[in-house]
Design an enzyme around this catalytic site. Sequence first.
Site, short mmCIF file in Angstrom:
data_model
loop_
_atom_site.label_atom_id
_atom_site.label_comp_id
_atom_site.label_asym_id
_atom_site.label_seq_id
_atom_site.Cartn_x
_atom_site.Cartn_y
_atom_site.Cartn_z
N LYS A 47 4.57 2.03 9.01
CA LYS A 47 3.35 2.76 9.39
C LYS A 47 2.15 1.82 9.43
O LYS A 47 1.32 1.89 10.35
CB LYS A 47 3.11 3.89 8.39
CG LYS A 47 2.02 4.84 8.83
CD LYS A 47 2.16 6.17 8.14
CE LYS A 47 1.30 7.19 8.83
NZ LYS A 47 1.49 8.53 8.29
N LYS A 76 5.45 2.49 -2.74
CA LYS A 76 5.40 3.88 -3.14
C LYS A 76 5.61 3.96 -4.64
O LYS A 76 6.29 3.11 -5.23
CB LYS A 76 6.46 4.71 -2.42
CG LYS A 76 6.10 6.18 -2.28
CD LYS A 76 4.98 6.35 -1.27
CE LYS A 76 4.51 7.80 -1.19
NZ LYS A 76 3.41 7.93 -0.24
N THR A 134 -6.93 11.71 8.92
CA THR A 134 -5.63 11.92 9.55
C THR A 134 -5.77 12.83 10.76
O THR A 134 -5.23 12.54 11.84
CB THR A 134 -4.62 12.51 8.55
OG1 THR A 134 -4.56 11.67 7.40
CG2 THR A 134 -3.23 12.59 9.18
N ASN A 169 -5.20 20.48 5.52
CA ASN A 169 -6.16 19.42 5.79
C ASN A 169 -5.97 18.81 7.17
O ASN A 169 -6.91 18.73 7.97
CB ASN A 169 -6.05 18.33 4.71
CG ASN A 169 -6.97 17.15 4.99
OD1 ASN A 169 -6.56 16.18 5.61
ND2 ASN A 169 -8.21 17.25 4.57
N LYS A 175 0.85 -1.19 0.00
CA LYS A 175 0.00 0.00 0.00
C LYS A 175 0.88 1.23 0.00
O LYS A 175 1.87 1.29 0.72
CB LYS A 175 -0.88 0.01 1.26
CG LYS A 175 -1.92 1.11 1.28
CD LYS A 175 -3.12 0.70 0.47
CE LYS A 175 -4.17 1.78 0.45
NZ LYS A 175 -3.82 2.87 -0.47
N SER A 225 -7.96 4.56 4.52
CA SER A 225 -7.65 4.01 3.19
C SER A 225 -7.90 2.50 3.20
O SER A 225 -8.47 1.94 2.25
CB SER A 225 -6.18 4.27 2.84
OG SER A 225 -6.05 5.22 1.81
#
Length: 429
Positions: A107, A119, A203, A234, A83, A363
Amino acid sequence: MATTTVYKEPAPQVGHTENPLESMMSRFNVAAEILGLDDSTYAVLKAPDKQVIVSLPVSMDNGEVRVFEGYRVVHNTILGPSKGGIRYDKNVNIDEVKALAAWMTWKCAVVDIPYGGAKGGIICDPTTMSVGELERLTRAYTVSMKDVFGPDRDIPAPDMGTGPREMAWIMDEFSKTVGQTASAVVTGKPLVMGGSLGRTEATGRGVMVSCLAAMNKLGMKVEETSVAIQGFGNVGSWTAKLMHDKGLKIKGVSDISGAYWNDNGINIDEAIAYKNAHGGRLEGFEGADPMDPTKLLTSEVDVLVPAAVEDVITEQNAPFIRAKLIVEGANGPTSASADPIIYEKGISVVPDILANSGGVTVSYFEWVQNKQGFKWSLDMVTERADRIMTEAFEKVYAVSQKYNISLRIAAYVVAIDKVAQTYKYRGGY
């Protein structure tokens, strides 16, 4: 109240004075030593599983054909499909993508999500490209990665320079290659295409939940706690709103236009409304007084939330921080050289790898909903996200107490231990 910024899967940026990725690896090394990680496992966890480099010929609007270079790095899939976001930026390079993929592995592991890390990126300047050029580039990249991407193999998400629009193009193009709609191949999609409710604030919500969990351990009362938040995009604005709604007093905030202070507490709903009506900036907001932005981090508050950029807490300003608790909304806001200073001062830090992982958690929820073919309510998303964040905090806190180490190193211990144990249970290498 919604902000205008769309959710993007968080990852550190690269290129600041003290590389946050080098800081991350230095902490990884400390955690590996605490665990007594053997040399073989250490070597496996440092190296990516797969590195893909592609050339992407794209017809530009002026008739010229330009060839772009694209990357996808899969760091690890021992816990599940990989991911990680895709960034469009002229400074993207393979070493950066490799490091960010590894960061995503830790993470996901620290919040116990069944993903590995990945990534991707394309060397381009999206600000100079038309919508048509970006669409052709995105579709070319998707076709080139058709054997890498997959709902059960590798699941991209938005990052720097990309958003729901690009994720929609990827989903559509990948679906064509497999002959069926494959909603779960990406996350961060538009809601009408299977995006999840709650992703925009995810987040910031995770930062709020982590903060309350840490305050509980420290015996800090909500009604007596003051907060300063660096960054009002954000993550920062949602953190501020959700903390404000819980009863915390937000005394100071800052954005690219400057810092603003109200000793009696800022009305965050008014601040967000003002920002949204003035090009995303707080400049001119009358609900707080302007202050020196460099003094916000050392202001007299109980909780400090760096939610802007990397390396803002350094060995130069760390000795002057007065907060009892730091909750990292940004990625890599504290340099490795500042860690011992903060630890010796007795300041607790909920690290980025834990505090801002609410985004990748939701996600994951989007992926689960797509796989189920069933859409969750907002209440279901937030309840489950809050539970995951709280459980992750409790696990990290317990490890920090067991080894008498900081929450930051404890988070890496939890992540590395999970991945290393899984390797052993699955039969080695």
